[in-house]
Scaffold this motif. Structure first.
Motif, PDB file in Angstrom:
ATOM      1  N   TYR A 153       0.847  -1.457   0.037  1.00 18.52           N
ATOM      2  CA  TYR A 153      -0.040  -0.171   0.147  1.00 18.52           C
ATOM      3  C   TYR A 153       0.928   1.350  -0.087  1.00 18.52           C
ATOM      4  CZ  TYR A 153      -4.067  -2.908   0.789  1.00 18.52           C
ATOM      5  OH  TYR A 153      -4.984  -4.026   0.492  1.00 18.52           O
ATOM      6  N   TYR A 184      -6.560   7.254   2.813  1.00 22.86           N
ATOM      7  CA  TYR A 184      -7.397   6.421   2.654  1.00 22.86           C
ATOM      8  C   TYR A 184      -8.521   6.328   3.516  1.00 22.86           C
ATOM      9  CZ  TYR A 184      -7.314   4.764  -2.348  1.00 22.86           C
ATOM     10  OH  TYR A 184      -7.488   4.651  -3.789  1.00 22.86           O
ATOM     11  N   LEU A 188     -12.482   6.836   3.573  1.00 19.06           N
ATOM     12  CA  LEU A 188     -13.251   5.720   3.735  1.00 19.06           C
ATOM     13  C   LEU A 188     -14.201   5.852   5.297  1.00 19.06           C
ATOM     14  CD1 LEU A 188     -10.651   2.729   3.318  1.00 19.06           C
ATOM     15  CD2 LEU A 188     -12.717   3.297   1.908  1.00 19.06           C
ATOM     16  N   ALA A 200     -13.585   3.438  -1.540  1.00 20.24           N
ATOM     17  CA  ALA A 200     -13.518   2.018  -1.365  1.00 20.24           C
ATOM     18  C   ALA A 200     -13.488   1.113  -2.639  1.00 20.24           C
ATOM     19  CB  ALA A 200     -15.092   1.544  -0.950  1.00 20.24           C
ATOM     20  N   TRP A 203      -9.689   1.067  -3.655  1.00 21.07           N
ATOM     21  CA  TRP A 203      -8.839   0.304  -2.632  1.00 21.07           C
ATOM     22  C   TRP A 203      -8.841  -1.018  -3.054  1.00 21.07           C
ATOM     23  CZ3 TRP A 203      -5.965   1.269   1.965  1.00 21.07           C
ATOM     24  CH2 TRP A 203      -5.444   0.324   2.828  1.00 21.07           C
ATOM     25  N   SER A 204     -10.490  -1.550  -3.313  1.00 22.26           N
ATOM     26  CA  SER A 204     -10.599  -2.918  -3.436  1.00 22.26           C
ATOM     27  C   SER A 204     -10.454  -3.482  -4.641  1.00 22.26           C
ATOM     28  CB  SER A 204     -12.507  -2.962  -3.212  1.00 22.26           C
ATOM     29  OG  SER A 204     -12.607  -4.563  -3.219  1.00 22.26           O
ATOM     30  N   GLU A 207      -6.730  -4.590  -4.880  1.00 20.53           N
ATOM     31  CA  GLU A 207      -6.374  -5.829  -4.412  1.00 20.53           C
ATOM     32  C   GLU A 207      -6.841  -6.842  -5.584  1.00 20.53           C
ATOM     33  OE1 GLU A 207      -7.084  -8.537  -0.211  1.00 20.53           O
ATOM     34  OE2 GLU A 207      -6.467  -6.420  -0.514  1.00 20.53           O
ATOM     35  N   HIS A 223     -14.930  -7.148  -6.607  1.00 19.28           N
ATOM     36  CA  HIS A 223     -14.227  -6.275  -5.743  1.00 19.28           C
ATOM     37  C   HIS A 223     -14.667  -4.830  -6.093  1.00 19.28           C
ATOM     38  CE1 HIS A 223     -11.117  -8.086  -3.404  1.00 19.28           C
ATOM     39  NE2 HIS A 223     -11.303  -9.132  -4.090  1.00 19.28           N
ATOM     40  N   ALA A 229     -17.406  -3.675  -1.767  1.00 18.72           N
ATOM     41  CA  ALA A 229     -16.115  -2.734  -1.478  1.00 18.72           C
ATOM     42  C   ALA A 229     -15.873  -2.000  -0.169  1.00 18.72           C
ATOM     43  CB  ALA A 229     -15.770  -1.774  -2.780  1.00 18.72           C
ATOM     44  N   SER A 233     -13.027  -2.610   2.114  1.00 20.40           N
ATOM     45  CA  SER A 233     -12.025  -1.539   2.175  1.00 20.40           C
ATOM     46  C   SER A 233     -12.105  -0.785   3.441  1.00 20.40           C
ATOM     47  CB  SER A 233     -12.264  -0.447   1.090  1.00 20.40           C
ATOM     48  OG  SER A 233     -12.110  -1.175  -0.250  1.00 20.40           O
ATOM     49  N   GLU A 236     -10.564  -3.325   6.206  1.00 22.06           N
ATOM     50  CA  GLU A 236      -9.221  -3.619   5.977  1.00 22.06           C
ATOM     51  C   GLU A 236      -8.429  -2.509   6.294  1.00 22.06           C
ATOM     52  OE1 GLU A 236      -7.615  -6.592   2.624  1.00 22.06           O
ATOM     53  OE2 GLU A 236      -7.556  -4.554   1.863  1.00 22.06           O
ATOM     54  N   ASN A 237      -8.761  -1.028   5.961  1.00 22.15           N
ATOM     55  CA  ASN A 237      -7.913  -0.047   6.422  1.00 22.15           C
ATOM     56  C   ASN A 237      -8.012   0.244   7.831  1.00 22.15           C
ATOM     57  OD1 ASN A 237      -8.331   2.948   6.673  1.00 22.15           O
ATOM     58  ND2 ASN A 237      -6.994   2.894   5.103  1.00 22.15           N
TER      59      ASN A 237
END
Length: 322
Positions: A153, A184, A188, A200, A203-204, A207, A223, A229, A233, A236-237
């Motif tokens: 990232y 992010y 987010l 989102a 970011w998604s 990946e 994604h 997303a 996102s 995860e973030n």
């Protein structure tokens, strides 16, 4: 089942024979399901992300005649509620949830299977409750160290996928690009849903477009869906922003606690999300586990060589009842 190359593949589709939601407190309700043989070897599947949720394909990693497997959507994602919720959502909340679900299953111990973030959570759980774990099957090893997050990232994978990285950085202003995780996070958690969704999806999709050796258009499309997303996102973030609530290097430092647990580590040679170095370091700290480095594979469990070793490991451990 085997493909023409002799590689193991998924078992046939199967439906759960029991499912429900569990109130785990803090306003969270967690979806769970159990499939396979009610008298089979107990196992729990830990999905990736965090924030990814389970899919029907995950049930098919286990022989339905020999396993009784519990799958669940971790806090805030999949069919768990509230959707994309960050409050009371940490690694240690999830470790407690796994113990609650073990009680739902009514077992004293079980095989623990986890890939990607699921491997992180599996290690955290097993190092906290080693007496509850009969075996560990881990894939795409990630231990939440800052260097691992920075690789994917900040700078690292970006040099392999500059075209896709350009789309990832697009929502972020030039003067915020020294820390993409923090930048992010501001988007987010923004009060404007449109801002959250734009961030989102970027970011998604980053990946989704980099986790397989070869592009998987269906995976990328999933994604890119707003609801998926957002949970993926945001959660995860949120975890990455707090480095998983671990001390730096904690999971590899404490791998000695796994000494008496049989294990298999499956790792794609060309895994861009979770480079093989981390799996190698885990294996050095936990030499009792078998390490399978799969040539010609990336990060996803569905890639043929990775899938082969995962199903093979589950089949081997199905013969063992501790």
């Amino acid at each position: 089942m085997n493909d023409p190359r002799g590689l193991r593949t998924l078992y046939p589709p199967i439906s759960p024979y029991a499912s429900g939601t569990l109130d785990v407190g803090d306003g969270h309700s967690v979806y769970w399901e159990i499939s396979g043989n009610p008298e089979g070897k107990p196992a729990v599947f830990l999905h990736g992300g965090p924030g990814g949720g389970c899919s029907p394909a995950h049930r098919r990693l286990f022989d339905p005649e020999r396993y009784r497997v519990l799958l669940f959507d971790q806090r805030g994602c999949g069919r768990s509620r509230p959707h994309a919720e960050l409050e009371a959502n940490t690694t240690w909340h999830l470790v407690e949830d796994i113990e609650r679900l073990r009680a739902v299953m009514g077992v004293e111990e079980w095989l623990v299977f986890g890939g990607s973030w699921g491997s992180t959570l599996a290690l955290a759980y097993a190092e906290t409750h080693p007496e509850r774990v009969t075996e560990l099957v881990l894939r795409g090893i990630f231990t939440m160290r800052k260097s691992e997050i920075d690789w994917y990232y900040q700078k690292g994978a970006s040099m392999i996928f500059p075209d896709r990285w350009e789309k990832f950085v697009a929502p972020i202003a030039e003067d915020e690009r020294d820390d993409f995780v923090a930048a992010y996070r501001r988007r987010l958690t923004h009060e404007d849903r449109a801002v959250r969704v734009e961030a989102a999806r970027a970011w998604s999709v980053w990946e989704g477009s980099t986790i397989t050796l070869l592009p998987d258009e269906a995976g990328i499309s999933r994604h890119d869906q707003a609801d998926y997303a957002l949970a993926f996102s945001r959660i995860e973030n949120h975890y990455f922003s707090h480095l998983g609530w671990f001390e730096e290097g904690q999971l590899i430092r404490d791998a000695h606690k796994l000494k008496n647990i049989p294990g298999v580590i499956v790792q794609g040679r060309y895994d861009m999300a979770c480079p093989v170095q981390t799996a190698w370091e885990l294996h050095r700290a936990w030499p009792e586990a078998d390490l399978k480095i799969v040539e010609g594979a990336g990060h996803a469990f569905s890639e043929p060589g990775i899938l082969h070793h995962l199903v093979e490991a589950n089949d081997r451990f199905a013969e063992k009842l501790r």
